[in-house]
Design a protein around this motif. Structure first.
Motif, PDB file in Angstrom:
ATOM      1  N   ARG A   9       0.868  -1.184   0.000  1.00  0.00           N
ATOM      2  CA  ARG A   9       0.000   0.000   0.000  1.00  0.00           C
ATOM      3  C   ARG A   9       0.898   1.223   0.000  1.00  0.00           C
ATOM      4  O   ARG A   9       1.740   1.374   0.879  1.00  0.00           O
ATOM      5  CB  ARG A   9      -0.914  -0.009   1.219  1.00  0.00           C
ATOM      6  CG  ARG A   9      -1.713  -1.276   1.358  1.00  0.00           C
ATOM      7  CD  ARG A   9      -3.181  -1.264   1.186  1.00  0.00           C
ATOM      8  NE  ARG A   9      -3.906  -0.107   1.621  1.00  0.00           N
ATOM      9  CZ  ARG A   9      -4.847   0.456   0.862  1.00  0.00           C
ATOM     10  NH1 ARG A   9      -5.126  -0.018  -0.316  1.00  0.00           N
ATOM     11  NH2 ARG A   9      -5.511   1.485   1.306  1.00  0.00           N
ATOM     12  N   VAL A  10       0.728   2.080  -1.013  1.00  0.00           N
ATOM     13  CA  VAL A  10       1.578   3.256  -1.169  1.00  0.00           C
ATOM     14  C   VAL A  10       0.722   4.463  -1.555  1.00  0.00           C
ATOM     15  O   VAL A  10      -0.375   4.308  -2.080  1.00  0.00           O
ATOM     16  CB  VAL A  10       2.660   3.032  -2.255  1.00  0.00           C
ATOM     17  CG1 VAL A  10       3.603   1.902  -1.872  1.00  0.00           C
ATOM     18  CG2 VAL A  10       2.039   2.762  -3.612  1.00  0.00           C
ATOM     19  N   PRO A  11       1.233   5.665  -1.323  1.00  0.00           N
ATOM     20  CA  PRO A  11       0.540   6.855  -1.834  1.00  0.00           C
ATOM     21  C   PRO A  11       0.548   6.831  -3.367  1.00  0.00           C
ATOM     22  O   PRO A  11       1.501   6.340  -3.985  1.00  0.00           O
ATOM     23  CB  PRO A  11       1.375   8.030  -1.313  1.00  0.00           C
ATOM     24  CG  PRO A  11       2.256   7.459  -0.262  1.00  0.00           C
ATOM     25  CD  PRO A  11       2.429   6.013  -0.558  1.00  0.00           C
ATOM     26  N   LEU A  12      -0.485   7.329  -3.986  1.00  0.00           N
ATOM     27  CA  LEU A  12      -0.573   7.356  -5.446  1.00  0.00           C
ATOM     28  C   LEU A  12       0.621   8.085  -6.064  1.00  0.00           C
ATOM     29  O   LEU A  12       1.088   7.720  -7.140  1.00  0.00           O
ATOM     30  CB  LEU A  12      -1.894   8.007  -5.872  1.00  0.00           C
ATOM     31  CG  LEU A  12      -2.234   7.952  -7.351  1.00  0.00           C
ATOM     32  CD1 LEU A  12      -2.318   6.511  -7.852  1.00  0.00           C
ATOM     33  CD2 LEU A  12      -3.537   8.674  -7.623  1.00  0.00           C
ATOM     34  N   SER A  13       1.155   9.064  -5.366  1.00  0.00           N
ATOM     35  CA  SER A  13       2.281   9.837  -5.899  1.00  0.00           C
ATOM     36  C   SER A  13       3.544   8.995  -6.094  1.00  0.00           C
ATOM     37  O   SER A  13       4.449   9.397  -6.814  1.00  0.00           O
ATOM     38  CB  SER A  13       2.593  11.017  -4.973  1.00  0.00           C
ATOM     39  OG  SER A  13       2.943  10.538  -3.685  1.00  0.00           O
ATOM     40  N   GLU A  14       3.617   7.806  -5.489  1.00  0.00           N
ATOM     41  CA  GLU A  14       4.778   6.926  -5.656  1.00  0.00           C
ATOM     42  C   GLU A  14       4.651   5.994  -6.859  1.00  0.00           C
ATOM     43  O   GLU A  14       5.592   5.284  -7.199  1.00  0.00           O
ATOM     44  CB  GLU A  14       5.005   6.090  -4.393  1.00  0.00           C
ATOM     45  CG  GLU A  14       5.499   6.888  -3.225  1.00  0.00           C
ATOM     46  CD  GLU A  14       5.864   6.024  -2.033  1.00  0.00           C
ATOM     47  OE1 GLU A  14       6.050   4.795  -2.196  1.00  0.00           O
ATOM     48  OE2 GLU A  14       5.965   6.580  -0.930  1.00  0.00           O
ATOM     49  N   TYR A  57      -2.537  18.224 -10.455  1.00  0.00           N
ATOM     50  CA  TYR A  57      -2.932  16.827 -10.321  1.00  0.00           C
ATOM     51  C   TYR A  57      -2.241  15.998 -11.388  1.00  0.00           C
ATOM     52  O   TYR A  57      -1.630  16.530 -12.312  1.00  0.00           O
ATOM     53  CB  TYR A  57      -4.452  16.672 -10.393  1.00  0.00           C
ATOM     54  CG  TYR A  57      -5.067  17.077 -11.718  1.00  0.00           C
ATOM     55  CD1 TYR A  57      -5.380  16.120 -12.666  1.00  0.00           C
ATOM     56  CD2 TYR A  57      -5.331  18.412 -12.009  1.00  0.00           C
ATOM     57  CE1 TYR A  57      -5.942  16.478 -13.883  1.00  0.00           C
ATOM     58  CE2 TYR A  57      -5.890  18.780 -13.209  1.00  0.00           C
ATOM     59  CZ  TYR A  57      -6.194  17.816 -14.142  1.00  0.00           C
ATOM     60  OH  TYR A  57      -6.745  18.183 -15.335  1.00  0.00           O
ATOM     61  N   SER A  70      -5.729  11.602 -10.013  1.00  0.00           N
ATOM     62  CA  SER A  70      -5.305  11.730  -8.619  1.00  0.00           C
ATOM     63  C   SER A  70      -6.270  12.560  -7.784  1.00  0.00           C
ATOM     64  O   SER A  70      -6.301  12.411  -6.562  1.00  0.00           O
ATOM     65  CB  SER A  70      -3.888  12.319  -8.535  1.00  0.00           C
ATOM     66  OG  SER A  70      -3.872  13.656  -9.000  1.00  0.00           O
ATOM     67  N   THR A  74      -8.191   9.106  -2.654  1.00  0.00           N
ATOM     68  CA  THR A  74      -7.740   9.510  -1.328  1.00  0.00           C
ATOM     69  C   THR A  74      -7.106   8.306  -0.648  1.00  0.00           C
ATOM     70  O   THR A  74      -7.504   7.165  -0.889  1.00  0.00           O
ATOM     71  CB  THR A  74      -8.905  10.032  -0.470  1.00  0.00           C
ATOM     72  OG1 THR A  74      -9.883   9.005  -0.360  1.00  0.00           O
ATOM     73  CG2 THR A  74      -9.533  11.273  -1.085  1.00  0.00           C
ATOM     74  N   GLY A  75      -6.141   8.548   0.177  1.00  0.00           N
ATOM     75  CA  GLY A  75      -5.502   7.444   0.894  1.00  0.00           C
ATOM     76  C   GLY A  75      -4.497   6.696   0.039  1.00  0.00           C
ATOM     77  O   GLY A  75      -3.982   7.203  -0.957  1.00  0.00           O
ATOM     78  N   LEU A  76      -4.236   5.450   0.427  1.00  0.00           N
ATOM     79  CA  LEU A  76      -3.228   4.628  -0.217  1.00  0.00           C
ATOM     80  C   LEU A  76      -3.843   3.754  -1.304  1.00  0.00           C
ATOM     81  O   LEU A  76      -5.037   3.481  -1.291  1.00  0.00           O
ATOM     82  CB  LEU A  76      -2.540   3.741   0.824  1.00  0.00           C
ATOM     83  CG  LEU A  76      -1.870   4.487   1.982  1.00  0.00           C
ATOM     84  CD1 LEU A  76      -1.325   3.493   2.996  1.00  0.00           C
ATOM     85  CD2 LEU A  76      -0.783   5.404   1.491  1.00  0.00           C
TER      86      LEU A  76
END
Length: 83
Positions: A9-14, A57, A70, A74-76
């Motif tokens: 589980r990671v942030p979308l930005s990764e 975004y 994006s 929200t969230g991971l």
């Protein structure tokens, strides 16, 4: 050598091009083929003439034509990791 995948589980930005991402809305796994950064002016109707903020975004495009915006996540998110 095993071809099994673990999920992290990671942030979308990764998320990067080539990653396998689980679409948070449909639950389907997609391979991210391309990303695109965008900016959108958000109008501010305050009478004091304040400056218009800019919302940045990213859109993630799957190799099957899928799109993940994006602004709607929200969230991971789930990303597959080859073990």
């Amino acid at each position: 050598m095993s071809s099994e995948h673990a999920v992290e589980r990671v942030p979308l930005s990764e998320i990067r091009e080539g990653d396998m991402l689980q679409d948070p809305r449909s639950g389907k796994w997609i391979k991210v083929a391309q990303t695109a950064d965008s900016k959108m002016h958000v109008t501010d109707e305050r009478p004091d003439g304040a400056t218009t903020p800019i919302q940045e975004y990213r859109v993630y495009y799957g190799d099957g034509g899928e799109e993940i915006d994006s602004r709607l996540v929200t969230g991971l998110v789930n990303r597959q990791v080859r073990e």
